[in-house]
Design a protein around this motif. Structure first.
Motif, mmCIF file in Angstrom:
data_model
loop_
_atom_site.group_PDB
_atom_site.id
_atom_site.type_symbol
_atom_site.label_atom_id
_atom_site.label_comp_id
_atom_site.label_asym_id
_atom_site.label_seq_id
_atom_site.Cartn_x
_atom_site.Cartn_y
_atom_site.Cartn_z
ATOM 1 N N PRO A 3 -12.823 31.867 64.951
ATOM 2 C CA PRO A 3 -11.863 31.881 66.472
ATOM 3 C C PRO A 3 -9.940 31.633 65.449
ATOM 4 C CG PRO A 3 -13.171 30.715 67.366
ATOM 5 C CD PRO A 3 -13.821 30.552 66.123
ATOM 6 N N PHE A 4 -9.756 32.212 65.968
ATOM 7 C CA PHE A 4 -8.177 31.932 65.268
ATOM 8 C C PHE A 4 -7.982 30.245 66.301
ATOM 9 C CE2 PHE A 4 -3.362 31.655 66.810
ATOM 10 C CZ PHE A 4 -3.294 32.559 65.326
ATOM 11 N N LEU A 5 -7.990 29.519 67.077
ATOM 12 C CA LEU A 5 -7.537 28.565 67.223
ATOM 13 C C LEU A 5 -8.729 27.630 67.412
ATOM 14 C CD1 LEU A 5 -5.390 26.275 67.214
ATOM 15 C CD2 LEU A 5 -5.324 26.743 69.737
ATOM 16 N N TYR A 6 -9.459 26.585 66.565
ATOM 17 C CA TYR A 6 -10.331 25.862 67.575
ATOM 18 C C TYR A 6 -10.152 24.813 67.543
ATOM 19 C CZ TYR A 6 -12.042 25.799 62.960
ATOM 20 O OH TYR A 6 -12.639 25.837 61.345
ATOM 21 N N PHE A 14 -5.850 5.867 73.581
ATOM 22 C CA PHE A 14 -4.242 4.835 73.774
ATOM 23 C C PHE A 14 -5.486 3.430 74.324
ATOM 24 C CE2 PHE A 14 -2.778 9.377 74.971
ATOM 25 C CZ PHE A 14 -1.473 9.521 74.354
ATOM 26 N N ASN A 15 -5.146 2.727 73.542
ATOM 27 C CA ASN A 15 -5.831 1.484 73.127
ATOM 28 C C ASN A 15 -7.309 1.135 73.523
ATOM 29 O OD1 ASN A 15 -2.951 -0.275 72.408
ATOM 30 N ND2 ASN A 15 -2.823 0.700 74.873
ATOM 31 N N ASP A 16 -7.503 0.705 75.430
ATOM 32 C CA ASP A 16 -9.579 0.665 75.300
ATOM 33 C C ASP A 16 -9.646 2.145 76.385
ATOM 34 O OD1 ASP A 16 -9.593 -2.198 73.820
ATOM 35 O OD2 ASP A 16 -9.321 -2.906 75.672
ATOM 36 N N LEU A 17 -8.821 2.760 76.247
ATOM 37 C CA LEU A 17 -8.555 3.854 77.269
ATOM 38 C C LEU A 17 -9.164 5.626 76.337
ATOM 39 C CD1 LEU A 17 -8.888 5.494 79.977
ATOM 40 C CD2 LEU A 17 -6.574 5.189 79.562
ATOM 41 N N GLU A 18 -10.690 5.939 76.885
ATOM 42 C CA GLU A 18 -10.948 6.700 76.287
ATOM 43 C C GLU A 18 -10.077 8.389 76.871
ATOM 44 O OE1 GLU A 18 -14.135 8.861 74.049
ATOM 45 O OE2 GLU A 18 -14.862 7.463 75.288
ATOM 46 N N VAL A 19 -9.326 9.167 76.032
ATOM 47 C CA VAL A 19 -8.365 9.968 76.968
ATOM 48 C C VAL A 19 -9.217 11.932 76.622
ATOM 49 C CG1 VAL A 19 -6.106 11.187 77.401
ATOM 50 C CG2 VAL A 19 -6.140 8.753 77.017
ATOM 51 N N LEU A 20 -9.563 11.367 76.020
ATOM 52 C CA LEU A 20 -10.348 12.716 75.565
ATOM 53 C C LEU A 20 -11.533 12.597 74.828
ATOM 54 C CD1 LEU A 20 -7.245 15.204 73.413
ATOM 55 C CD2 LEU A 20 -8.548 15.012 75.651
ATOM 56 N N LYS A 21 -12.736 13.174 75.268
ATOM 57 C CA LYS A 21 -13.841 12.772 74.687
ATOM 58 C C LYS A 21 -14.678 13.791 74.564
ATOM 59 C CE LYS A 21 -14.214 9.667 79.228
ATOM 60 N NZ LYS A 21 -14.515 9.533 79.631
ATOM 61 N N GLY A 22 -14.671 14.411 72.975
ATOM 62 C CA GLY A 22 -15.456 15.217 72.472
ATOM 63 C C GLY A 22 -15.070 16.736 73.035
ATOM 64 N N ILE A 23 -14.066 17.042 72.914
ATOM 65 C CA ILE A 23 -13.452 18.661 73.591
ATOM 66 C C ILE A 23 -14.077 19.324 72.153
ATOM 67 C CG2 ILE A 23 -11.967 20.034 74.137
ATOM 68 C CD1 ILE A 23 -12.081 18.283 76.253
ATOM 69 N N ASP A 24 -14.433 20.560 72.703
ATOM 70 C CA ASP A 24 -14.938 21.512 71.457
ATOM 71 C C ASP A 24 -14.217 22.866 72.798
ATOM 72 O OD1 ASP A 24 -16.893 20.479 69.747
ATOM 73 O OD2 ASP A 24 -18.458 20.550 71.478
ATOM 74 N N LEU A 25 -13.637 23.512 71.997
ATOM 75 C CA LEU A 25 -12.908 24.536 72.427
ATOM 76 C C LEU A 25 -12.538 25.394 71.187
ATOM 77 C CD1 LEU A 25 -10.917 25.182 75.135
ATOM 78 C CD2 LEU A 25 -9.066 24.347 73.897
ATOM 79 N N ALA A 26 -13.197 27.304 71.302
ATOM 80 C CA ALA A 26 -12.246 27.660 70.940
ATOM 81 C C ALA A 26 -11.018 28.846 71.408
ATOM 82 C CB ALA A 26 -13.575 28.795 70.569
ATOM 83 N N LEU A 27 -10.404 29.847 70.824
ATOM 84 C CA LEU A 27 -9.409 30.431 70.873
ATOM 85 C C LEU A 27 -9.597 32.018 70.175
ATOM 86 C CD1 LEU A 27 -7.977 27.921 72.695
ATOM 87 C CD2 LEU A 27 -6.331 29.481 73.128
#
Length: 355
Positions: A3-6, A14-27
């Motif tokens: 893909p072009f962007l993935y 951010f400290n103890d807060l997991e804001v993104l959790k294993g993101i898989d993405l393709a454009l």
């Protein structure tokens, strides 16, 4: 072909807060992806990682096969070297610079020569219908005009990817719709690769080739708008998109039991043993009982009108069926509260989710 962007297994803390959790993405090149979700779901953080404004803690971001971020090997290409354009919610224009000077700033950073700078400035101002304002300061412009300048500034650098962070949320409803349509036209006309963040469903559906609905730092469903709306993958997706009738059900032989009392005939095909049934309100017709003839193969339920909302060309009706379940649907005329009604929809209008 990649893909072009993935992104692969992208994470951010951010400290103890997991804001993104294993993101898989393709454009793919020329695709517009909208990140949709409520406050705190991680959509803006994901956009900032893609932009290079934040480093990834884990996983990778790649553009045309080149690694921009790798949380394991600590690769991080900064934002200024990614040649991405970004349009912010708060316009972020230099107050002491004219419209033309604001647009020229990024071109100077890129080392674009004077003649080419002028040509690009003229071109993008024409695209956003702001040519007459080139010598104005931002303080002399309306909010919609300032956002047009911010879009022109992002376009002028000829970005490989154009990123939007809720660019219309500070505008009134009329301007939002007008500028939304202009952004959609620009993206389509120039076949831009774009990632657009919003919490507004109508904005997402009108702009996107695909919508990624996020919750709790994860993408819970990614699909074209029609598929996301008509075939939600879970109860959460159906509830977030709203305006749908959503009822818990159990399959009981040849019928579906809703609330233990209301029985619906199942549509053709496989139906799960239990879960939630989704029926969009535009698929539901509600009419006064005395004006109704045969059902003609439709699901046909008796009920009572509890509330109506006049919408101009039609009325939205809230009707309570026999077991207390309230259906939302439409009628071509006003129906007074307390009127006996029939609630009708095709069996094929039912969609089932089990999670």
């Amino acid at each position: 072909m990649s893909p072009f962007l993935y992104c692969e297994n992208l994470s951010k803390r951010f400290n103890d807060l997991e804001v993104l959790k294993g993101i898989d993405l393709a454009l793919e090149r020329g695709e517009c992806l909208v990140l949709l979700g409520g406050s705190g779901c991680g959509k803006t953080t994901l956009l900032n990682v893609l932009a290079g404004l934040l480093p990834a803690d884990g996983g990778r971001v790649c553009l045309e096969g080149r690694v921009l971020d790798d949380g394991v090997s600590h690769v991080h290409v900064p934002a200024r070297k990614r040649r991405f354009g970004m349009v912010f919610q708060d316009f972020s224009l230099w107050p002491n610079m004219t419209v033309a000077e604001n647009i020229a700033f990024g071109l100077r950073v890129q080392g674009i020569a004077n003649g080419e700078r002028r040509r690009r400035i003229d071109r993008v101002l024409e695209q956003v219908q702001m040519s007459a304002f080139r010598d104005q300061l931002p303080s002399r412009l309306s909010g919609g005009q300032q956002q047009r300048v911010a879009i022109a500034r992002a376009l002028a650098v000829r970005p490989r990817v154009l990123l939007f962070d809720e660019p219309l949320s500070a505008l009134d409803a009329r301007l939002r719709e007008e500028l939304r349509n202009e952004i959609a036209s620009l993206i389509r006309e120039h076949e831009m690769t774009a990632v657009y963040v919003t919490h507004d469903q109508s904005e997402a559906f009108s702009l996107a080739d695909r919508v990624a609905l996020m919750e709790g730092g994860q993408i819970v469903q990614i699909d074209p708008p029609e598929a996301l709306y008509n075939r939600p993958a879970s109860r959460y997706v159906a509830e977030f998109l709203g305006a749908a009738n959503l009822f818990e059900f159990q399959r009981n032989g040849a019928t579906l039991s809703v609330g233990g009392e209301l029985c619906l005939p199942p549509p053709a095909g496989t139906v799960p043993d239990a879960g939630h049934v989704v029926v969009h309100r535009e698929k539901v017709s509600i009419m006064p009982a005395e004006k109704v003839n045969g059902a003609g193969g439709l699901v046909d339920l008796g009920g009572v009108c509890r509330h109506q909302a006049y919408l101009g060309e039609r009325c939205e009706i809230f009707a309570e069926a026999g077991n207390g379940a309230v259906f939302r649907g439409f009628a071509s005329e006003r129906i007074p509260a307390g009127t006996s009604v029939r609630i009708r929809f095709a069996p094929e209008a039912m969609h089932f989710v089990t999670t």
